[in-house]
Write a protein that holds these residues in place. Structure first.
Motif, short mmCIF file in Angstrom:
data_model
loop_
_atom_site.label_atom_id
_atom_site.label_comp_id
_atom_site.label_asym_id
_atom_site.label_seq_id
_atom_site.Cartn_x
_atom_site.Cartn_y
_atom_site.Cartn_z
N UNK A 38 0.86 -1.18 0.00
CA UNK A 38 0.00 0.00 0.00
C UNK A 38 0.90 1.24 0.00
N UNK A 39 0.56 2.19 -0.85
CA UNK A 39 1.37 3.40 -0.97
C UNK A 39 0.82 4.49 -0.06
N UNK A 54 -9.87 0.71 1.49
CA UNK A 54 -8.97 1.61 2.22
C UNK A 54 -8.09 2.37 1.23
N UNK A 55 -7.51 1.67 0.27
CA UNK A 55 -6.65 2.32 -0.73
C UNK A 55 -7.42 3.41 -1.48
N UNK A 86 11.89 0.91 1.45
CA UNK A 86 10.92 1.77 2.15
C UNK A 86 9.48 1.54 1.67
N UNK A 87 9.25 0.45 0.93
CA UNK A 87 7.90 0.10 0.52
C UNK A 87 7.08 -0.26 1.76
N UNK A 139 -0.81 -5.02 10.85
CA UNK A 139 0.55 -4.55 11.10
C UNK A 139 1.03 -3.74 9.90
N UNK A 140 1.69 -2.64 10.17
CA UNK A 140 2.26 -1.81 9.11
C UNK A 140 3.74 -2.18 9.02
N UNK A 141 4.15 -2.66 7.85
CA UNK A 141 5.53 -3.09 7.67
C UNK A 141 6.20 -2.19 6.64
N UNK A 142 7.38 -1.68 6.99
CA UNK A 142 8.16 -0.85 6.07
C UNK A 142 9.43 -1.62 5.73
#
Length: 125
Positions: free
Chosen positions: A12-13, A119-120, A90-91, A82-85
């Motif tokens: 997701x961007x 959501x997007x 850095x995606x 969970x938000x994963x970077x």
């Protein structure tokens, strides 16, 4: 028969801080996750088509993740976003952990994919 744990990873961007608002704030969750969302302390009430489900927020880490435990569930199932970077690129991805019965896993994954697409669309990602 017990539920089976599964995970989905969906790129997701968006920035982690913006995403965190959309996975933890009742007013933001109403825009993509449920028809209506209310919170009282650690208890969140989600409403879909007039049906209410309550969940307790069991883990909340700003800009990282949130984990909900369904109150009416008689097992240890939960759902976590969970938000994963990625360290190098850095995606950003959302990692969804949820539980479903074996014959409902594909349907459950499809539901999550549809919700994340909503959501997007909502955030313009």
């Amino acid at each position: 028969m017990s539920k089976i744990k599964y995970e989905l990873e969906i790129p997701i961007h968006a920035s982690p801080s913006m995403l965190y608002q959309y996975i933890s704030s009742p007013s933001s969750m109403e825009e993509w996750f449920a028809d209506k969302v209310n919170s009282r302390g650690k208890i969140m009430t989600f409403e879909w088509d007039g049906n209410e489900e309550k969940a307790e927020v069991v883990i909340k880490k700003a800009d990282e993740k949130i984990k909900y435990k369904w109150l009416e569930s008689d097992d240890d199932s939960f759902f976590e976003i969970k938000i994963q970077v990625h360290a190098l690129t850095k995606d950003v991805s959302l990692i969804i952990t949820d539980f479903a019965y074996e014959d409902e896993i594909q349907e459950s994954k499809q539901l999550w994919e549809n919700q994340i697409e909503e959501l997007k669309h909502t955030i313009g990602a």
